[in-house]
Structure formats: structure tokens, C-alpha cells
Scaffold this active site. Sequence first.
Site, mmCIF file in Angstrom:
data_model
loop_
_atom_site.group_PDB
_atom_site.id
_atom_site.type_symbol
_atom_site.label_atom_id
_atom_site.label_comp_id
_atom_site.label_asym_id
_atom_site.label_seq_id
_atom_site.Cartn_x
_atom_site.Cartn_y
_atom_site.Cartn_z
ATOM 1 N N ARG A 109 -6.735 -6.836 -12.172
ATOM 2 C CA ARG A 109 -7.389 -6.519 -10.894
ATOM 3 C C ARG A 109 -8.794 -5.961 -11.121
ATOM 4 O O ARG A 109 -9.241 -5.032 -10.447
ATOM 5 C CB ARG A 109 -6.586 -5.501 -10.088
ATOM 6 C CG ARG A 109 -5.279 -6.012 -9.555
ATOM 7 C CD ARG A 109 -5.494 -7.151 -8.554
ATOM 8 N NE ARG A 109 -4.260 -7.459 -7.846
ATOM 9 C CZ ARG A 109 -3.276 -8.208 -8.331
ATOM 10 N NH1 ARG A 109 -3.387 -8.751 -9.530
ATOM 11 N NH2 ARG A 109 -2.198 -8.435 -7.611
ATOM 12 N N SER A 161 -1.656 -4.906 -1.665
ATOM 13 C CA SER A 161 -1.437 -3.733 -2.526
ATOM 14 C C SER A 161 -2.600 -2.762 -2.359
ATOM 15 O O SER A 161 -3.751 -3.139 -2.579
ATOM 16 C CB SER A 161 -1.376 -4.139 -3.996
ATOM 17 O OG SER A 161 -0.339 -5.052 -4.224
ATOM 18 N N GLU A 167 -6.701 0.017 -5.381
ATOM 19 C CA GLU A 167 -7.157 -1.335 -5.678
ATOM 20 C C GLU A 167 -8.163 -1.783 -4.614
ATOM 21 O O GLU A 167 -9.055 -2.573 -4.862
ATOM 22 C CB GLU A 167 -5.925 -2.255 -5.661
ATOM 23 C CG GLU A 167 -6.157 -3.603 -6.257
ATOM 24 C CD GLU A 167 -5.443 -4.689 -5.504
ATOM 25 O OE1 GLU A 167 -6.035 -5.257 -4.574
ATOM 26 O OE2 GLU A 167 -4.287 -4.968 -5.857
HETATM 27 N N1 EPU Z 1 9.886 -1.701 -6.273
HETATM 28 C C1 EPU Z 1 10.594 -0.572 -5.863
HETATM 29 N N2 EPU Z 1 10.759 -0.369 -4.501
HETATM 30 C C2 EPU Z 1 10.291 -1.226 -3.582
HETATM 31 C C3 EPU Z 1 9.576 -2.372 -3.996
HETATM 32 C C4 EPU Z 1 9.383 -2.590 -5.356
HETATM 33 O O1 EPU Z 1 11.054 0.214 -6.673
HETATM 34 O O2 EPU Z 1 10.479 -0.967 -2.406
HETATM 35 C C5 EPU Z 1 9.694 -1.923 -7.717
HETATM 36 C C6 EPU Z 1 10.716 -2.893 -8.256
HETATM 37 O O3 EPU Z 1 11.135 -2.400 -9.489
HETATM 38 C C7 EPU Z 1 9.925 -4.155 -8.446
HETATM 39 C C8 EPU Z 1 8.583 -3.582 -8.816
HETATM 40 O O4 EPU Z 1 8.428 -2.459 -7.966
HETATM 41 O O5 EPU Z 1 10.468 -4.909 -9.469
HETATM 42 C C9 EPU Z 1 7.424 -4.534 -8.682
HETATM 43 O O6 EPU Z 1 7.391 -5.111 -7.415
HETATM 44 P P1 EPU Z 1 6.794 -6.598 -7.201
HETATM 45 O O7 EPU Z 1 7.269 -7.533 -8.234
HETATM 46 O O8 EPU Z 1 6.964 -6.907 -5.780
HETATM 47 O O9 EPU Z 1 5.280 -6.517 -7.553
HETATM 48 P P2 EPU Z 1 4.235 -5.383 -7.299
HETATM 49 O O10 EPU Z 1 4.002 -4.671 -8.580
HETATM 50 O O11 EPU Z 1 4.652 -4.570 -6.168
HETATM 51 C C10 EPU Z 1 2.225 -7.015 -7.826
HETATM 52 C C11 EPU Z 1 0.860 -7.230 -7.257
HETATM 53 C C12 EPU Z 1 0.944 -8.045 -5.970
HETATM 54 C C13 EPU Z 1 1.595 -9.370 -6.295
HETATM 55 C C14 EPU Z 1 2.981 -9.117 -6.906
HETATM 56 C C15 EPU Z 1 3.650 -10.377 -7.380
HETATM 57 C C16 EPU Z 1 -0.496 -5.346 -7.955
HETATM 58 C C17 EPU Z 1 -1.157 -4.092 -7.550
HETATM 59 N N3 EPU Z 1 0.202 -5.964 -7.014
HETATM 60 O O12 EPU Z 1 2.938 -6.227 -6.877
HETATM 61 O O13 EPU Z 1 -0.380 -8.273 -5.513
HETATM 62 O O14 EPU Z 1 1.714 -10.200 -5.167
HETATM 63 O O15 EPU Z 1 2.851 -8.248 -8.059
HETATM 64 O O16 EPU Z 1 3.020 -10.832 -8.539
HETATM 65 O O17 EPU Z 1 -0.619 -5.758 -9.103
HETATM 66 C C18 EPU Z 1 -2.127 -7.552 -4.052
HETATM 67 O O18 EPU Z 1 -2.809 -7.407 -5.066
HETATM 68 O O19 EPU Z 1 -2.555 -7.301 -2.895
HETATM 69 C C19 EPU Z 1 -0.735 -7.989 -4.211
HETATM 70 C C20 EPU Z 1 0.093 -8.092 -3.180
#
Ligand code: EPU
Length: 337
Positions: free
Chosen positions: A164, A238, A333
Site C-alpha cells: 500500500r 480499508s 491507509e
Molecule cells: N478478521 C477478524 N474479524 C473480522 C474480519 C477479519 O478477525 O471481523 C481477521 C481474520 O483473521 C481475517 C483477517 O482479519 O482472516 C484478514 O481479513 P481479510 O482477508 O478480509 O483481509 P484484510 O486484511 O481485512 C486486506 C486489504 C483489503 C483487501 C483484502 C483482500 C489491507 C489494508 N486491506 O484486507 O483491501 O481487499 O485484504 O485481499 O491490506 C483496501 O485496501 O481498501 C482493501 C479493502
Amino acid sequence: MQIRENFSLRHLNTFGLDQRARFFTEVHSLEQLKEALNWSKEKGLPVWILGGGSNVLLTKDLEGLVLKVGIKGREVIEENELEVLVTVGAGENWHEFVRFAISQGWGGVENLSLIPGTVGAAPIQNIGAYGVEIKDVFHRLEAIDKDSAESLIFDHEACAFGYRDSFFKREGRNRYVICYVTFKLSKTPVYNLSYGTVEETMHELGHVEPSLIAVSEAISFIRRQKLPDPAKLGNAGSFFKNPVITSQHYQSLKEKYPTLPGFPFDGGMKIPAAWLIDQGGWKGKRWGTVGVHERQPLVLVNYGSGKGRDIVHLSQTISNSIKEKFGVLLEAEVNHW
Ligand code: EPU
């Protein structure tokens, strides 16, 4: 070039924040862009460059020129039987470009389906999702120096992409206007299905074999389930980056919180900010007109009449509580204006 005065930016930022620009213009060509930059220079006004408004948090009215980049167009500049180089105007909608690439049978951006924003904004924060980042398909970009109005080419190395992150968020911050981005896409796509439930979702949707359309549909389905639609509920995806901590710090947290997920990254561990915010008890919390989304705690939302400063306040309160509970620093971000 048409300059508007005291222009509301409400419909031009996905948080739906009602701040005003002292002056506003949209440019559709390099010539118009240079004209607008000269105009603001003569008047000694600061310039803010707006793409799709999906990664900005407006905290005040802007006493300068807000310049929306509306440069359009898609052109194949080189191709062979394996790859294609396609140059795309910075003002093109990102997802429209993804759909176009899929319709041509070009692979590389299908995992980045449904990300809001424009093509020109995408390299700035090296957009990424489901195991793919724009840096994986980026070839070069053309930008205009805001001061000299000179046109410059930035290759992959010059962009210094990170998680990012890029040159345009660091040394190059606020110095350039990205006008065209060239991507290298594949005519023999290799599918990246390894992240989360992508493969499973694809099968659930009835696709037996992977294809560009199947992957794009699966990812769009997952995103729609988890992420609020900015047209219905103001948000900028995010709000925080996933923090990277040392392996030692990770081990000590893991002893205390055995369910803490972690992914090796750059010699340390990347941990989900969503998990920290969730465990911190913030998921679904509402603070007057703003809040933390109920399905994805990484996303802060504006219920309608919230102000940028309410979101800043909420985000700082969350960061402080996460710092206190886990000793981890959450970094925003989203760009604050
Ligand atoms: N999780 C929780 N509680 C929740 C939701 C998630 O504990 O309510 C934990 C889970 O362990 C889950 C982990 O968070 O496995 C990660 O969640 P997820 O795979 O949905 O990905 P993210 O880290 O939340 C990142 C990007 C997103 C992107 C997704 C999918 C960043 C800051 N965000 O999110 O990007 O779509 O991975 O690759 O890196 C954006 O940048 O606007 C964005 C949406």
C-alpha cells in the site's frame, strides 16, 4: 477549462463528506491539465489532485484548486502472442478497465475486480487484493510535474512499490499528476486462487474450471459480502494498513492471544488490523454519525451527515486503544486532506 467556485465535493469522495473546494476543475487532456496548473500557479494557489475520491478523507474546506483528472482512453501500444502492453488514461474507472481486460482475454488484473477508484490513483498506493498487487502488472506511467508542468516517465523501479505504498506516497508526495498508466497483461493467464476462499467461492458459484470471468465473479462476490458499497454507505475501504511487527513481538502476542493470525512479511509478521480492531471490541460500534463497519472492522463508515473530523477522532481513538491493548501502531491507509 471551466473553473467552478465554492464547489461541493460531496459526490466526489466515497465517504460522502460535504466539504467545499474554493476552486474546482476537471481536466480531460494533458493540455487542459497544464493550463489548470499554470492558472493555479499564477494565483499562488495550492492544488489537490482528485481521482475517484475513494481513498481521501476531507477534514476541511480546501482553499485552493481541486483538480479532478478525467483523462480517458485505452490503447494497446505493443503486443506479441504472450503479452500486451496497454496504456490507460488516469481518469478511467479502475473496475471498468478490469472488465475491459477480461473481455479481451488479458490476465493479471482479475483479482483486483471491484476496487473503487481510478486507474491513475491505483499505483500511488499500489492497490492490492486477493494475492495480487498492481505492481505485478505495472509497466510504467506518465506524470506531469506540478511545478514545472514537465512530462516524466516513471518505470517500475522509479515507483518503488511497497505494501500500500510507492514513491508517490513518500518523496513524490503531492509533486506529480499521474496521467497515463501502462500495464503488462498476459494472453496466457495464470490464475491466483490461493488467497482465502477465492477457489471455494468460484466453485460455489458454479465455475468448475478457473477463467478470468470465474475469478472476477468470485472476488466480486466476496467483496460484496464483506465490504459496504460506498454508494449506499460512505466509506473508503480499508481505513488502516495491516501492521507489520517483529517476530518476537508476534510470538509474545501469540502466547497471550492464541488466535492471532500472522503472515511472514519483510522479515517480520503482518497481522490483520481487522482482527485487532475486532478483538479491541470496536466492530460495529457507532459513534453518532460515524462508526466501524459491522462486517469488516477495517472499514470506517459515515452514516450520512458525519464530518471528516469525526472520522479522524474515531480513528485516533481506535489507534490509541489498539496501541494500549496490543502495543501495535495502526497506520492510516487513507489520505487525510
Ligand atoms: N478478521 C477478524 N474479524 C473480522 C474480519 C477479519 O478477525 O471481523 C481477521 C481474520 O483473521 C481475517 C483477517 O482479519 O482472516 C484478514 O481479513 P481479510 O482477508 O478480509 O483481509 P484484510 O486484511 O481485512 C486486506 C486489504 C483489503 C483487501 C483484502 C483482500 C489491507 C489494508 N486491506 O484486507 O483491501 O481487499 O485484504 O485481499 O491490506 C483496501 O485496501 O481498501 C482493501 C479493502
